[in-house]
Design an enzyme around this catalytic site. Sequence first.
Site, mmCIF file in Angstrom:
data_model
loop_
_atom_site.group_PDB
_atom_site.id
_atom_site.type_symbol
_atom_site.label_atom_id
_atom_site.label_comp_id
_atom_site.label_asym_id
_atom_site.label_seq_id
_atom_site.Cartn_x
_atom_site.Cartn_y
_atom_site.Cartn_z
ATOM 1 N N ASN A 1 0.870 -1.181 0.000
ATOM 2 C CA ASN A 1 0.000 0.000 0.000
ATOM 3 C C ASN A 1 0.902 1.225 0.000
ATOM 4 O O ASN A 1 1.479 1.575 1.024
ATOM 5 C CB ASN A 1 -0.890 -0.039 1.248
ATOM 6 N N TRP A 2 1.026 1.842 -1.165
ATOM 7 C CA TRP A 2 1.969 2.961 -1.287
ATOM 8 C C TRP A 2 1.419 4.240 -0.669
ATOM 9 O O TRP A 2 2.140 5.228 -0.571
ATOM 10 C CB TRP A 2 2.315 3.206 -2.756
ATOM 11 N N LYS A 3 0.141 4.256 -0.340
ATOM 12 C CA LYS A 3 -0.500 5.453 0.229
ATOM 13 C C LYS A 3 -0.255 6.646 -0.721
ATOM 14 O O LYS A 3 -0.218 6.448 -1.931
ATOM 15 C CB LYS A 3 -0.001 5.708 1.650
ATOM 16 N N HIS B 1 -9.360 1.298 4.983
ATOM 17 C CA HIS B 1 -8.073 1.462 5.662
ATOM 18 C C HIS B 1 -8.249 2.429 6.832
ATOM 19 O O HIS B 1 -9.037 3.383 6.739
ATOM 20 C CB HIS B 1 -7.034 1.996 4.671
ATOM 21 N N GLU C 1 -6.601 4.842 7.842
ATOM 22 C CA GLU C 1 -6.416 6.265 7.514
ATOM 23 C C GLU C 1 -7.668 6.823 6.848
ATOM 24 O O GLU C 1 -8.008 7.988 7.044
ATOM 25 C CB GLU C 1 -5.179 6.439 6.619
ATOM 26 N N GLU D 1 -5.224 -4.764 10.781
ATOM 27 C CA GLU D 1 -4.174 -3.760 10.949
ATOM 28 C C GLU D 1 -4.417 -2.981 12.239
ATOM 29 O O GLU D 1 -5.204 -2.020 12.239
ATOM 30 C CB GLU D 1 -4.191 -2.782 9.776
ATOM 31 N N GLY E 1 2.714 2.406 10.658
ATOM 32 C CA GLY E 1 3.668 3.504 10.476
ATOM 33 C C GLY E 1 4.420 3.895 11.742
ATOM 34 O O GLY E 1 5.093 4.914 11.781
ATOM 35 N N SER F 1 3.583 -2.010 10.282
ATOM 36 C CA SER F 1 5.035 -2.087 10.447
ATOM 37 C C SER F 1 5.618 -3.460 10.106
ATOM 38 O O SER F 1 6.526 -3.939 10.781
ATOM 39 C CB SER F 1 5.444 -1.653 11.856
ATOM 40 N N GLY G 1 2.929 -1.065 4.250
ATOM 41 C CA GLY G 1 2.970 0.359 3.902
ATOM 42 C C GLY G 1 4.397 0.795 3.636
ATOM 43 O O GLY G 1 4.943 0.569 2.551
ATOM 44 N N GLY G 2 5.031 1.381 4.638
ATOM 45 C CA GLY G 2 6.370 1.967 4.492
ATOM 46 C C GLY G 2 7.374 1.077 3.774
ATOM 47 O O GLY G 2 8.082 1.538 2.870
HETATM 48 P P1 PGA Z 1 3.017 0.391 7.597
HETATM 49 O O1 PGA Z 1 1.548 0.590 6.978
HETATM 50 O O2 PGA Z 1 3.549 -0.885 7.020
HETATM 51 O O3 PGA Z 1 3.781 1.609 7.135
HETATM 52 O O4 PGA Z 1 2.863 0.328 9.070
HETATM 53 C C1 PGA Z 1 0.671 -0.491 6.839
HETATM 54 C C2 PGA Z 1 -0.641 -0.036 6.282
HETATM 55 O O5 PGA Z 1 -1.107 1.055 6.622
HETATM 56 O O6 PGA Z 1 -1.262 -0.745 5.465
#
Ligand code: PGA
Length: 256
Positions: A13-15, A100, A102, A172, A178, A218, A239-240
């Site tokens: 997930n590149w956001k 998600h 966010e 999640e 993050g 993470s 994500g990251g």
């Molecule tokens: P993260 O994000 O790996 O940066 O913690 C995961 C996500 O939000 O899907």
Amino acid sequence: MAAEPRRKIIAGNWKMNKTVSEALALVRELRGMVSVLRDKVEIVLAPPFVALHPVAKAIEDSNLKLAGQNCHWEALGAFTGEVAAPMLKEVGCAYVILGHSERRQYFGETDETVNKRAQAVLKAGLLPILCVGETLAEREAGRTLEVVERQVKGGLAGFGGAEVARFVLAYEPVWAIGTGRTATTAQAQEVHAAIRSQLVRLYDGGTAEQVRIQYGGSVKPDNAAELLGQKDVDGALVGGASLKAGDFAAIVKAGA
Ligand code: PGA
């Protein structure tokens, strides 16, 4: 007849990261790194909307699949700034991430709107990756399973077992996203197992066995193998670490 084992699914997930040129550079690097895995593990990339079309071209004839990070519940119309599921389908997406944390936290998504989006996704011939997870305050109040089960039930409301079997769920924990703070393998497995037994109660054992449940929060090359080794952890939503080809490839390999 024994059920097919669930194939692991690792999604990046590149956001809101990567311009089109940066996205293409990342995909070119990644493509070569994971090609040897063929179909041992399902690999999905979720770039920002504007990069979907160029990335779709760049992953032609590869073992990489594409996902949208969200979509609207209507197929078209006067909804400025939104993107519809049939548009994602035409551009080459196979999946759409929904709900998600966010989106829930910053854009007011609720279980009801997530459910409506999921209906649109399936109708367009796409597959939903439905995210659920508790906040730190909810975990500390001992409400993790109650919150997660409410989100699962709300997101899946109105679907029958055959439709539910096509979902990917992503657990999640919000406090792990993050933050560099990962759920322990025991914490992840506990929630994944609880979701699977909820699916048995809501639908049936066969459906529950088919649904893949990803862990997200993470996930890094150094913790991926342990998390992915848990019985009910069927993949990762990253994500990251999905923004660096080498890190993401290492996570994918841990799932193969
Ligand atoms: P993260 O994000 O790996 O940066 O913690 C995961 C996500 O939000 O899907």
